[in-house]
Design an enzyme around this catalytic site. Structure first.
Site: not given
Length: 332
Positions: A149-151, A153, A254
């Site tokens: 997961l993105d930081r 998110t 995104r």
């Protein structure tokens, strides 16, 4: 020494040869990745050098970097002396931490990752979830990220506790048999002619921006990417949606949301920067100091039992408050 989990950095980095018997947790892993894990803190270039030179042996024979280990293999690891031996590897500096657990058994652990926490160290980040969990569970013989997961998110994040589980779950991901759903709030107008569902199929291409940051853009020769957005609630200038991932590209939700005129609130890379600044002001209403993207649900087939498993992470407090503030504006 037959347990990978008991092979310490000091043992490997000593002046003695180490003999490691491969157990079920390492079976199926490439020898180069195995050595990178065992020889923590040793540069990749050095690992590949000792592989090429034949100093690493499996069952007394030479192997190349692509060799996949078999349970029972005996791996000879030579003395490794580099300038980094007196330095602690990145992961050893990570503070031990546990995270809210959504599910755990002998095969996998599923956590609710907070926003602002990276999943792993690297690219200017000293450590992440995986390093913190490994240090919190020093006796765990195997612990690997299943996905990322993105930081910024938050939400459902899976980690495998056995290599067989990791291989099975990766297969499910490749075959698109995992159902991943996210909550997001976009800034802009949800068009009336979209109805309750907007499908976006736009190929994505990764590149490095002038500031050195990794970015993604829509590009004709990019990787096929497919997201379905289901409208939950709309306001004059915001839309709360459920994003259904059909492919799993970097920054997919995104970039796709920005492409249809609904950049995610709080998104520092693809969002509306002046809006983000306004939302972060102490007196702002609605207020938001993070990106509103949350992995709230994941449906998988259990890698060992074959049973369906649904995992859900509740909407974080700050996101709940933001939704309530949007709703309250309508009644003021």
């Amino acid at each position: 020494m037959n347990e990978l989990g008991k092979t310490s950095h000091k043992q490997v980095a000593s002046e003695q040869v180490s003999m490691i018997e491969v157990d079920e947790t390492a079976a199926g892993q490439r020898i180069d990745n195995f050595l990178l894990r065992v020889c923590k803190g040793v540069p990749k270039s050095h690992i590949y050098r000792i592989l090429r030179s034949g100093e690493v042996r499996v069952n007394k024979g030479r192997i190349d970097a692509a060799y996949r280990l078999v349970q029972g293999d005996l791996v000879r690891v030579p003395p490794i002396r580099t300038a980094q031996h007196d330095e602690a590897p990145v992961s050893s500096n990570a503070p031990a931490a546990e995270f809210p657990i959504l599910f755990e058994d002998d095969h996998l652990i599923v956590i609710d990752k907070p926003s602002g926490v990276a999943v792993h160290g690297g690219s200017g980040v000293a450590f992440g979830v995986i390093e913190q969990l490994r240090n919190a569970r020093p006796h765990a013989k195997f612990l690997e990220l299943v996905h990322r997961l993105d930081r910024e998110t938050s939400g459902v994040l899976m980690l495998a506790k056995k290599r067989a589980a990791l291989v099975n779950l990766h297969e499910q991901i490749r075959e698109n048999r995992i159902d991943k759903r996210y909550y997001a709030v976009g800034y802009g107008d949800w068009q009336s002619d979209w109805g309750r569902r907007r499908v976006v199929k736009a190929p994505l291409h990764k590149y490095v921006a002038g500031d050195g940051e990794r970015r993604v853009r829509i590009q004709e020769n990019g990787l096929p990417s497919h997201t379905v957005f289901n409208l939950i609630e709309r306001w004059d200038d915001y839309a709360w949606v459920e994003a259904e991932l059909k492919t799993g590209r970097t920054h997919q939700i995104r970039v796709h949301m920005a492409s249809i005129g609904l950049p995610i609130a709080g998104d520092a890379k693809y969002g509306d920067f002046s809006l983000n600044k306004d939302l972060a002001r102490p007196s702002a209403k609605p207020s938001l100091k993070r990106m509103f993207l949350h992995a709230y649900r994941l449906k998988i087939t259990h890698p060992a039992t074959g049973e369906p498993l649904q995992l859900e992470a509740p909407l974080p407090v700050e996101c709940k408050r933001f939704i309530e503030q949007l709703k309250n504006r309508e009644t003021e």
